[in-house]
Write an enzyme that holds these catalytic residues in place. Structure first.
Site, short mmCIF file in Angstrom:
data_model
loop_
_atom_site.label_atom_id
_atom_site.label_comp_id
_atom_site.label_asym_id
_atom_site.label_seq_id
_atom_site.Cartn_x
_atom_site.Cartn_y
_atom_site.Cartn_z
CB SER A 1 -49.71 -20.30 13.70
OG SER A 1 -48.42 -20.32 14.27
CD GLU B 1 -39.09 -17.71 5.73
OE1 GLU B 1 -39.18 -18.86 5.30
OE2 GLU B 1 -38.01 -17.10 5.87
#
Ligand SMILES: Cc1cc2nc3c(=O)[nH]c(=O)nc-3n(C[C@H](O)[C@H](O)[C@H](O)COP(=O)(O)OP(=O)(O)OC[C@H]3O[C@@H](n4cnc5c(N)ncnc54)[C@H](O)[C@@H]3O)c2cc1C
Length: 394
Positions: free
Chosen positions: A375, A372
């Protein structure tokens, strides 16, 4: 979009308190007890699946009019912090129904599409998977190569997706495909509802993963898969990319909450261990360097929890649906990684042994920084949006 997809409708506080208490009890007394079995057998026990269905967990974020519990995102994150307390395979089992796949339908489906699928998704009769990622199109889904070509009123879909959560048990693929090259009008990406038993849909063997045993991913191949016009989400070719981005942004706050739950568990395990395990007759928790580790863990957990709640509130109020979700995901998933690492350290050699909860958590939470949006992608979203806002004079 409907009010639910924007986080508008919530369950009454007294009802929600009951749902939360019930979920907490289920997680801590039923699932935690069976974590080792789930890890060893790489599957969720049938009675846990059934209990989750009965509790409405396959549809906690689906609006009540479609048979779901109808939680808004501020309530969703409270539940997610409970799910994070045990194996992340629990949440994964119904995560795609409530989250990335289900929210595409809730936010962008036609009334016909919602009535055909949502009730069955909310009850758990149908497992929906979100099929976006391809080789070479993960962090940059706008470059996806799967195609959907018109054939009369139908569409013919071709392409290969990878790492698709719940694909081995999916009944429905929410599948993204290109209907034209990107142009000034948009990314050229549409999203289709493809029943898993459609001729030409092929699901590969389960991926062998680092952690999260009991949660399954696989490749999905679409080979000349014919679907009717009713499969095109929202009846529009131009919805796909926006639907993916909206669903993923919402999901980021949920993943951040999951990370906080996992970090809390790692902390609790560490404090309990430090209070009882001894070296030379002294509890290791008496050593100030060990206390420093658990102090840093506690600080990360508390900061993460506050951030998640603030980001969820801001999503529900419609104040920030871009920067805050990425900030929450970036901070909380990185925090959970550090906390899990410290938890192993507090446990010493014991922390490196299979069957010790913190060893599982260490592996489980590694994924949260990858899917999703990695970072790095969260940093690009945050930094890019801040600079853009400044240039617009906001
Ligand atoms: C267990 C698991 C479950 C998943 N479930 C699903 C699912 O259900 N549905 C689905 O569609 N996908 C799913 N995914 C895919 C996941 O979302 C992607 O793996 C993720 O977005 C990263 O894409 P990638 O693997 O192609 O890596 P890449 O994008 O190739 O990234 C590799 C590295 O390059 C960096 N990078 C990439 N682009 C940039 C850039 N522009 N600037 C700076 N750095 C960059 C990344 O941050 C990363 O460090 C899942 C993945 C896993 C592992």
């Amino acid at each position: 979009m409907t009010s639910s997809s924007t986080g508008g409708s919530a369950v009454a506080p007294e009802d929600f308190r009951e749902i939360l208490a019930h979920t907490r009890k289920f997680v801590r007394t039923v699932v935690v007890e069976r974590e080792r079995e789930i890890a060893e057998e790489n599957r969720m026990p049938d009675n846990i699946v059934e209990q989750a269905k009965t509790m409405g967990l396959f549809g906690y974020a689906i609006p009540q009019e479609w048979g779901g519990l109808g939680l808004d995102l501020a309530q969703d994150v409270e539940l997610a912090m409970e799910f994070g307390y045990t194996t992340l395979a629990l949440r994964s089992m119904f995560g795609t129904n409530n989250g990335i796949a289900g929210q595409v339908l809730v936010g962008f489906g036609t009334e016909d599409q919602k009535s055909r699928w949502l009730e069955r998704i909310a009850s758990g009769e149908v497992v929906a998977s979100f099929a976006l990622t391809e080789s070479g199109a993960g962090s940059n889904p706008a470059s996806l190569q799967s195609t959907a070509v018109r054939s009369g009123v139908d569409w013919i879909i071709n392409g290969e997706k990878r790492f698709i959560t719940n694909a081995p048990v999916a009944d429905l693929f929410v599948a993204f495909a290109r209907t034209r090259p990107a142009d000034e009008n948009g990314a050229g990406i549409a999203v289709f509802l493809v029943p898993a038993d459609s001729p030409g849909v092929e699901v590969g063997p389960k991926d062998r993963k680092m952690g999260q045993e009991g949660a399954w991913t696989a490749e999905v191949r679409f080979q000349d898969v014919r679907v009717g016009p009713e499969a095109l989400v929202g009846g529009s070719e131009d919805i796909g990319y926006r639907a993916a981005m909206t669903s993923l942004a919402r999901g980021r706050i949920h993943i951040a909450a999951l990370a906080v739950g996992a970090a809390q568990r790692a902390l609790d395990e560490s404090v309990a261990y430090a209070a009882t395990a001894t070296q030379g007759g002294t509890a290791i928790g008496q050593f100030q360097l060990v206390q420093a580790m658990i102090a840093d863990m506690q600080t990360g957990v508390m900061a993460g929890r506050a951030l998640v709640r603030d980001a969820a509130r801001s999503w529900v109020a419609g104040e920030d649906r871009r920067i805050a979700p990425s900030v929450a995901k970036l901070y909380c998933t990185e925090m959970a990684g550090k906390v899990a690492d410290l938890a192993v350290q507090v446990h010493g050699g014991t922390g490196y042994m299979r069957d010790v909860a913190v060893e599982r958590i260490y592996r489980d939470v590694r994924l949260l920084r990858l899917y999703e949006g990695t970072s790095e992608i969260q940093r690009l979203i945050i930094g890019g949006a801040l600079v853009k806002n400044a240039q617009r004079g906001r």
